[in-house]
Design a protein around this motif. Structure first.
Motif, PDB file in Angstrom:
ATOM      1  N   ILE A 109       9.486 -35.008  24.902  1.00  0.00           N
ATOM      2  CA  ILE A 109       9.164 -35.970  25.952  1.00  0.00           C
ATOM      3  C   ILE A 109       9.971 -35.665  27.208  1.00  0.00           C
ATOM      4  CG2 ILE A 109       9.403 -38.393  26.639  1.00  0.00           C
ATOM      5  CD1 ILE A 109       8.686 -39.201  23.823  1.00  0.00           C
ATOM      6  N   ILE A 110      11.247 -35.345  27.018  1.00  0.00           N
ATOM      7  CA  ILE A 110      12.090 -34.982  28.162  1.00  0.00           C
ATOM      8  C   ILE A 110      11.554 -33.726  28.825  1.00  0.00           C
ATOM      9  CG2 ILE A 110      14.412 -34.323  28.901  1.00  0.00           C
ATOM     10  CD1 ILE A 110      15.523 -35.953  26.611  1.00  0.00           C
ATOM     11  N   SER A 111      11.141 -32.764  28.000  1.00  0.00           N
ATOM     12  CA  SER A 111      10.555 -31.532  28.535  1.00  0.00           C
ATOM     13  C   SER A 111       9.313 -31.835  29.370  1.00  0.00           C
ATOM     14  CB  SER A 111      10.201 -30.590  27.383  1.00  0.00           C
ATOM     15  OG  SER A 111       9.574 -29.426  27.858  1.00  0.00           O
ATOM     16  N   SER A 112       8.463 -32.741  28.883  1.00  0.00           N
ATOM     17  CA  SER A 112       7.251 -33.116  29.629  1.00  0.00           C
ATOM     18  C   SER A 112       7.601 -33.786  30.945  1.00  0.00           C
ATOM     19  CB  SER A 112       6.381 -34.054  28.775  1.00  0.00           C
ATOM     20  OG  SER A 112       5.895 -33.401  27.626  1.00  0.00           O
ATOM     21  N   ILE A 127       7.887 -33.487  36.910  1.00  0.00           N
ATOM     22  CA  ILE A 127       8.666 -33.498  38.153  1.00  0.00           C
ATOM     23  C   ILE A 127       8.549 -32.155  38.866  1.00  0.00           C
ATOM     24  CG2 ILE A 127      11.003 -33.635  39.107  1.00  0.00           C
ATOM     25  CD1 ILE A 127      11.673 -35.599  36.854  1.00  0.00           C
ATOM     26  N   SER A 128       8.597 -31.073  38.087  1.00  0.00           N
ATOM     27  CA  SER A 128       8.470 -29.735  38.671  1.00  0.00           C
ATOM     28  C   SER A 128       7.102 -29.548  39.325  1.00  0.00           C
ATOM     29  CB  SER A 128       8.677 -28.682  37.576  1.00  0.00           C
ATOM     30  OG  SER A 128       8.455 -27.383  38.070  1.00  0.00           O
ATOM     31  N   ILE A 129       6.058 -30.097  38.706  1.00  0.00           N
ATOM     32  CA  ILE A 129       4.707 -29.980  39.261  1.00  0.00           C
ATOM     33  C   ILE A 129       4.578 -30.770  40.558  1.00  0.00           C
ATOM     34  CG2 ILE A 129       2.289 -30.609  38.876  1.00  0.00           C
ATOM     35  CD1 ILE A 129       2.792 -30.024  35.879  1.00  0.00           C
ATOM     36  N   VAL A 130       5.116 -31.980  40.544  1.00  0.00           N
ATOM     37  CA  VAL A 130       4.973 -32.870  41.703  1.00  0.00           C
ATOM     38  C   VAL A 130       5.797 -32.386  42.890  1.00  0.00           C
ATOM     39  CG1 VAL A 130       5.381 -35.213  42.545  1.00  0.00           C
ATOM     40  CG2 VAL A 130       4.422 -34.860  40.264  1.00  0.00           C
ATOM     41  N   LEU A 131       7.003 -31.909  42.631  1.00  0.00           N
ATOM     42  CA  LEU A 131       7.909 -31.543  43.707  1.00  0.00           C
ATOM     43  C   LEU A 131       7.939 -30.051  44.022  1.00  0.00           C
ATOM     44  CD1 LEU A 131      11.005 -33.781  42.796  1.00  0.00           C
ATOM     45  CD2 LEU A 131       9.076 -34.317  44.304  1.00  0.00           C
ATOM     46  N   GLY A 132       7.443 -29.225  43.095  1.00  0.00           N
ATOM     47  CA  GLY A 132       7.530 -27.787  43.275  1.00  0.00           C
ATOM     48  C   GLY A 132       6.355 -27.189  44.021  1.00  0.00           C
ATOM     49  N   LEU A 139       2.598 -41.473  19.322  1.00  0.00           N
ATOM     50  CA  LEU A 139       1.922 -41.992  20.515  1.00  0.00           C
ATOM     51  C   LEU A 139       2.728 -41.710  21.774  1.00  0.00           C
ATOM     52  CD1 LEU A 139       0.529 -45.407  19.202  1.00  0.00           C
ATOM     53  CD2 LEU A 139      -0.763 -43.325  19.736  1.00  0.00           C
ATOM     54  N   LEU A 140       4.049 -41.837  21.694  1.00  0.00           N
ATOM     55  CA  LEU A 140       4.881 -41.537  22.862  1.00  0.00           C
ATOM     56  C   LEU A 140       4.726 -40.068  23.280  1.00  0.00           C
ATOM     57  CD1 LEU A 140       8.230 -43.419  22.089  1.00  0.00           C
ATOM     58  CD2 LEU A 140       6.625 -43.897  23.943  1.00  0.00           C
ATOM     59  N   GLY A 141       4.778 -39.165  22.305  1.00  0.00           N
ATOM     60  CA  GLY A 141       4.601 -37.748  22.616  1.00  0.00           C
ATOM     61  C   GLY A 141       3.241 -37.457  23.200  1.00  0.00           C
ATOM     62  N   ALA A 142       2.200 -38.096  22.652  1.00  0.00           N
ATOM     63  CA  ALA A 142       0.842 -37.870  23.135  1.00  0.00           C
ATOM     64  C   ALA A 142       0.661 -38.401  24.553  1.00  0.00           C
ATOM     65  CB  ALA A 142      -0.162 -38.537  22.197  1.00  0.00           C
ATOM     66  N   THR A 166      -0.203 -36.024  27.720  1.00  0.00           N
ATOM     67  CA  THR A 166      -1.410 -36.284  28.511  1.00  0.00           C
ATOM     68  C   THR A 166      -1.069 -36.425  29.988  1.00  0.00           C
ATOM     69  OG1 THR A 166      -2.457 -37.402  26.621  1.00  0.00           O
ATOM     70  CG2 THR A 166      -3.390 -37.820  28.806  1.00  0.00           C
ATOM     71  N   CYS A 167       0.057 -37.093  30.292  1.00  0.00           N
ATOM     72  CA  CYS A 167       0.499 -37.230  31.687  1.00  0.00           C
ATOM     73  C   CYS A 167       0.809 -35.866  32.292  1.00  0.00           C
ATOM     74  CB  CYS A 167       1.730 -38.134  31.763  1.00  0.00           C
ATOM     75  SG  CYS A 167       1.413 -39.867  31.396  1.00  0.00           S
ATOM     76  N   PHE A 168       1.387 -34.974  31.493  1.00  0.00           N
ATOM     77  CA  PHE A 168       1.697 -33.622  31.955  1.00  0.00           C
ATOM     78  C   PHE A 168       0.415 -32.882  32.330  1.00  0.00           C
ATOM     79  CE2 PHE A 168       2.044 -29.143  30.367  1.00  0.00           C
ATOM     80  CZ  PHE A 168       2.742 -28.637  31.454  1.00  0.00           C
ATOM     81  N   PHE A 169      -0.589 -32.932  31.470  1.00  0.00           N
ATOM     82  CA  PHE A 169      -1.845 -32.240  31.751  1.00  0.00           C
ATOM     83  C   PHE A 169      -2.601 -32.889  32.906  1.00  0.00           C
ATOM     84  CE2 PHE A 169      -1.313 -30.937  27.214  1.00  0.00           C
ATOM     85  CZ  PHE A 169      -1.194 -29.579  27.461  1.00  0.00           C
ATOM     86  N   ALA A 170      -2.483 -34.213  33.027  1.00  0.00           N
ATOM     87  CA  ALA A 170      -3.117 -34.896  34.150  1.00  0.00           C
ATOM     88  C   ALA A 170      -2.477 -34.475  35.471  1.00  0.00           C
ATOM     89  CB  ALA A 170      -3.018 -36.409  33.969  1.00  0.00           C
ATOM     90  N   ALA A 171      -1.149 -34.294  35.465  1.00  0.00           N
ATOM     91  CA  ALA A 171      -0.449 -33.850  36.673  1.00  0.00           C
ATOM     92  C   ALA A 171      -0.908 -32.453  37.071  1.00  0.00           C
ATOM     93  CB  ALA A 171       1.058 -33.866  36.433  1.00  0.00           C
TER      94      ALA A 171
END
Length: 250
Positions: free
Chosen positions: A150-153, A158-163, A47-50, A54-59
């Motif tokens: 999870i760390i990778s996500s 962060i890269s998506i938001v700030l880059g 569940l943590l990984g999912a 999901t947050c990564f794809f939403a970003a």
């Protein structure tokens, strides 16, 4: 008469809690994998990984837009570029919808991939090395070993938001492998895909997988190094196949 008091049965040491298992996966992974012998539960790391995936794809959806992602993906595809404009437009719409809804269905894809990966590794270690690992144990090893993703996500978010959205590459979002620094336009698709396989987080997960299967081998004791090399070989074979397909697609 004997005055020796009868010995009392010793209480077994309490197992780890789920937060402890999560933390130890990063700090002392052998403790987590040893505790899997007691409890093969895998729902929490799954569940943590999912959630983070999901947050990564939403970003991506909110910050960059899937239409822009898809355009970037096909920008160097010779077959796509040679297609008529109406065909290109139809393909772009279909790919955009597939990536968008597929991203929000990350829970399903992660579960299915975990089931397949657990089955393959269980067969390899049980039939090839007589490890005696149950399917439920293999599932627990898979999802706990995958926690570094999870760390990778988080780093990717962060890269998506700030880059710069124009520089985003879905296939290689963060600088954790040599291919990130290669010029995609001038590099062969096969080479780019294969070099990207040598990723810091992928190597981390491979080591954890090998450790998990070595510790949980029931019938035959496996060396951790042997288990890690086995997982690494399977990973490289899979990545070679992916790279070959990328090269054929052009």
């Amino acid at each position: 008469m004997s005055t020796v008091a009868p010995s009392l049965p010793q209480e077994s040491a309490p197992g780890l809690s789920e937060p402890q298992r999560i933390i130890y996966t990063f700090t002392a992974p052998s403790k987590t994998f040893e505790d899997i012998r007691r409890n093969q539960s895998w729902w929490v790391p799954f569940l943590l990984g999912a959630i983070f995936a999901t947050c990564f794809f939403a970003a991506i959806d909110k910050k960059i837009g899937w239409d822009n992602v898809v355009k970037e993906l096909v920008s160097s595809n010779a077959t796509f570029q040679q297609a008529p404009p109406d065909v290109q437009e139809k393909q772009l719409r279909g790919m955009t919808a597939a990536y968008k809804y597929g991203g929000y269905g990350a829970v399903i894809f992660i579960l299915v991939f975990g089931l397949i990966e657990a089955a393959i590794l269980m067969v390899v270690f049980n039939f090839g090395m007589d490890a005696g690992v149950s399917f439920k144990t293999a599932m627990a090893i898979i999802f706990y070993a995958g926690l570094p993703n999870i760390i990778s996500s988080i780093l990717a978010i962060i890269s998506i938001v700030l880059g710069n959205p124009e520089n985003f590459n879905l296939q290689n979002p963060i600088a954790t492998n040599p291919a990130y620094f290669m010029d995609r336009a001038s590099t062969s698709k096969f080479l780019y895909a294969f070099v990207s396989s040598f990723d810091v987080f992928a190597i981390w997960v491979i080591v954890l997988l090998g450790m998990g299967f070595a510790i949980n081998s029931q019938r035959r004791k496996l060396k951790t190094s042997t288990a890690v090399i086995t997982v690494a070989i399977l990973y490289l074979v899979w990545k070679l196949g992916q790279a070959s397909l990328a090269g054929l697609r052009g």
